[in-house]
Design an enzyme around this catalytic site. Structure first.
Site, PDB file in Angstrom:
ATOM      1  N   HIS A 165      -7.465  -9.058   7.659  1.00 25.85           N
ATOM      2  CA  HIS A 165      -8.304  -8.928   8.550  1.00 25.85           C
ATOM      3  C   HIS A 165      -9.280 -10.077   8.950  1.00 25.85           C
ATOM      4  CE1 HIS A 165      -9.608  -7.519   4.518  1.00 25.85           C
ATOM      5  NE2 HIS A 165     -10.685  -7.823   4.901  1.00 25.85           N
TER       6      HIS A 165
ATOM      7  N   HIS B   7     -24.087  14.555   2.869  1.00 26.80           N
ATOM      8  CA  HIS B   7     -24.028  15.171   1.558  1.00 26.80           C
ATOM      9  C   HIS B   7     -22.860  16.280   1.449  1.00 26.80           C
ATOM     10  CE1 HIS B   7     -24.838  16.932  -2.317  1.00 26.80           C
ATOM     11  NE2 HIS B   7     -24.913  18.046  -1.988  1.00 26.80           N
TER      12      HIS B   7
ATOM     13  N   LYS C 124       0.711  -1.217   0.111  1.00 33.00           N
ATOM     14  CA  LYS C 124      -0.122   0.078   0.054  1.00 33.00           C
ATOM     15  C   LYS C 124       0.823   1.176   0.066  1.00 33.00           C
ATOM     16  CE  LYS C 124      -2.472  -2.659  -0.537  1.00 33.00           C
ATOM     17  NZ  LYS C 124      -2.418  -4.226  -0.752  1.00 33.00           N
TER      18      LYS C 124
ATOM     19  N   GLY D  30      -0.379 -13.995 -13.579  1.00 33.68           N
ATOM     20  CA  GLY D  30      -1.530 -14.061 -12.687  1.00 33.68           C
ATOM     21  C   GLY D  30      -2.009 -12.599 -12.564  1.00 33.68           C
TER      22      GLY D  30
END
Ligand SMILES: Cc1cc2nc3c(=O)[nH]c(=O)nc-3n(C[C@H](O)[C@H](O)[C@H](O)COP(=O)(O)OP(=O)(O)OC[C@H]3O[C@@H](n4cnc5c(N)ncnc54)[C@H](O)[C@@H]3O)c2cc1C
Ligand SMILES: NC(=O)c1ccc[n+]([C@@H]2O[C@H](COP(=O)([O-])OP(=O)(O)OC[C@H]3O[C@@H](n4cnc5c(N)ncnc54)[C@H](O)[C@@H]3O)[C@@H](O)[C@H]2O)c1
Length: 494
Positions: free
Chosen positions: A347, A474, A64, A194
């Protein structure tokens, strides 16, 4: 955590060294150790000097970091996108390869240090040796030979990269993710064998840093494990606009390493069905991303007559080890994480570790794997929970219910448009009779964060009608899901 069981009492009763001993300290073993201490259990973990395991040292965390750095390079080189926001970059955007690589390494080391400190802070006994199962309630420390006893043992040895036969890995020009994460060089042309999670994430890194990529995929489609509609969208957004080509339905049958800048690597390909030679290519580097295999060799499984299936340890839903796939449950022995093959995600490993400890404490617990989300951290991200549409169609037919499907779109979302990132969809699959969600698939900016609301809904059994009445902030990307939830019950969103 509130201690619920007195460790001294448990250990004294049976005169074991520990209430719980864990073999392997990846995220699975670490999660189990912390939870066991939280319950007041006397806990040891055999770390093999690799606290953090794959995820922290060679997986999620450094990958990451590479994705974050290369993602910035991609953004800053995308002149059209920047111009649409009123920005221009004067001069060339460059990066320092070694500094990017160091960012990944330093982050992994920091997280590893944090994990080590958390174990010390909670008084977990960290045994730096490898642990070898030596019979019921017994673990032998590999180097010292010392035998430790524990009332309960949790196996958490994780997994290692799978390298297909005929492929020679030198971890320099032909490498698995272990070598790729060092970013020793940025090849001009890299073949990735892959097109699963690892292959796709690294294609994102490499193309952002300037490489050309060729995927070699054994199955007749790219990203075969993904929902088909999402895989098609991913091809449109993550493959076609980038310097990526692919060969489908072929195995890399022979791969020979080269020398960076001097000699290319050679890849012979055979047809996956006929096994006939189809093509040989020469590239600067080859990444092998063909899945992972359990790291269960030489850890003493024979001492308890445990038969594995391709190395995977069979478990029941409470993570208790079985002697074989249809064998008997072994008392006080658990296996969590990649080594049981139930769901190879960080996780999930940690959730299974916590669940095993709950069962050890006598509180029956089962992880609902259909509510465990997953994400692929490309730009933009792909995230999912539950069944693919193909699996949901099959399940609905078998169980006799009607499948509902509703979609939200990033192109109609103010926040996504403000970012100039209007590509992508969120697809919600639900049972029309019960209105419960069976799967959600998202491709679009920050999909990995958006999926959590859906995972919680699956876990809790929240219906699309209930979700459609829940208020979403929003302007946020969450409104893409709001649109899909409202659409599912025939309401229109603003
Ligand atoms: C490149 C890459 C990127 C990934 N990205 C993600 C991601 O973004 N999100 C995600 O959820 N998952 C990701 N994964 C998958 C994730 O890393 C694994 O699912 C997770 O690490 C599994 O945890 P684990 O504890 O079961 O095993 P591991 O993390 O493999 O840890 C097992 C540990 O046990 C040790 N061990 C083995 N045998 C013994 C023994 N006998 N004694 C003592 N110690 C032993 C090993 O050395 C290792 O330290 C990624 C994987 C890779 C390779
Ligand atoms: N973001 C994440 O959550 C994340 C990221 C990376 C890895 N992971 C985990 O790590 C594990 C390993 O990832 P992965 O991408 O290596 O495995 P994968 O199983 O996702 O994909 C492997 C791909 O390789 C193909 N393949 C297998 N053998 C082949 C061959 N000989 N020739 C050509 N193609 C071949 C398969 O068809 C498949 O498409 C996964 O289980 C994944 O869950 C997760």
């Amino acid at each position: 955590f509130v201690p619920k069981i007195s460790s001294t009492k448990l250990c004294a009763e049976a005169e074991y060294d520990f209430d719980v001993a864990i073999i392997g300290c990846g995220v699975g073993g670490h999660g189990a150790a912390l939870h066991a201490r939280g319950q007041g259990l006397k806990t040891a973990v055999f770390s093999g000097r690799d606290v953090g395991g794959t995820c922290v040292n060679r997986g999620c965390v450094p990958s990451k970091a590479l994705l974050a750095a290369s993602g910035r390079v991609r953004d800053m080189r995308d002149a059209d996108h920047l111009e649409s926001l009123g920005i221009s970059v004067d001069g060339e955007v460059s990066y320092d390869r070694q500094a990017v690589a160091d960012h990944a390494k330093n982050l992994a080391n920091t997280v590893k240090g944090n994990l080590e400190n958390s174990l010390i802070g909670l008084s977990v006994d960290v045994i730096e040796d490898r642990g070898i199962l030596a019979g019921p309630n017994k673990i032998k420390a590999d180097k010292s030979g010392k035998i430790y006893t524990a009332k309960n043992i949790i196996l958490a040895p994780g997994s290692v990269p799978f390298v297909p036969p005929g492929v020679t890995v030198d971890e320099k020009t032909v490498y698995t993710s272990d070598g790729a994460l060092n970013l020793d060089f940025v090849p001009e042309w890299v073949a990735i064998i892959g097109s699963g999670y690892i292959g796709l994430e690294f294609s994102d890194v490499y193309t952002a840093l300037g490489s050309e990529v060729t995927f070699i995929e054994a199955l007749p489609m790219l990203m075969p494990t993904f929902d088909r509609e999402i895989a098609k969208q991913a091809e449109r957004m993550l493959i076609r606009p980038r310097p990526i080509d692919y060969r489908l339905g072929v195995f890399a049958s022979e791969v020979t390493p080269g020398e960076p800048g001097k000699k290319p690597c050679t890849i012979k390909m055979i047809n996956a069905n006929t096994k006939e030679h189809v093509e040989t290519i020469e590239v600067d580097a080859v990444m092998v991303a063909t899945g992972r295999v359990p790291n269960t060799k030489d850890m003493g499984l024979d001492s308890m007559n445990i038969e594995t299936n391709r190395g995977f340890v069979a478990v029941d839903e409470k993570m208790r080890v079985k002697t074989s796939a249809d064998g008997e449950i072994i008392d006080n022995l658990y296996c969590i994480g990649d080594a049981n093959g139930v769901m190879m995600l960080a996780h999930a490993a940690s959730a299974q570790g916590i669940s095993a400890v709950e069962n050890i404490c006598g509180r029956e617990h089962v992880v609902n794997h259909e509510a465990v989300p997953a994400a692929c951290f490309t730009h933009p991200e792909i995230a999912m929970v539950g069944l693919t549409e193909e699996q949901a169609v099959e399940r609905a037919e078998k169980e006799g219910w009607t499948l509902g499907k509703s979609q939200g779109n990033f192109r109609a979302n103010s926040k996504a448009l403000a970012e100039g990132e209007g590509a992508g969809i969120a697809k919600v699959l639900f049972n029309k009779e019960t209105e419960k969600i069976v799967g959600v698939h998202i491709i679009g900016i920050h999909a990995a964060d958006l999926i959590q609301e859906c995972a919680n809904a699956v876990e809790q059994g929240t219906t699309v009608r209930e979700l459609s009445m829940m208020v979403h902030t929003h302007p946020t990307l969450c409104e893409v899901l709001d649109e899909a939830f409202k659409g599912a019950v025939g309401m229109s969103s603003h």
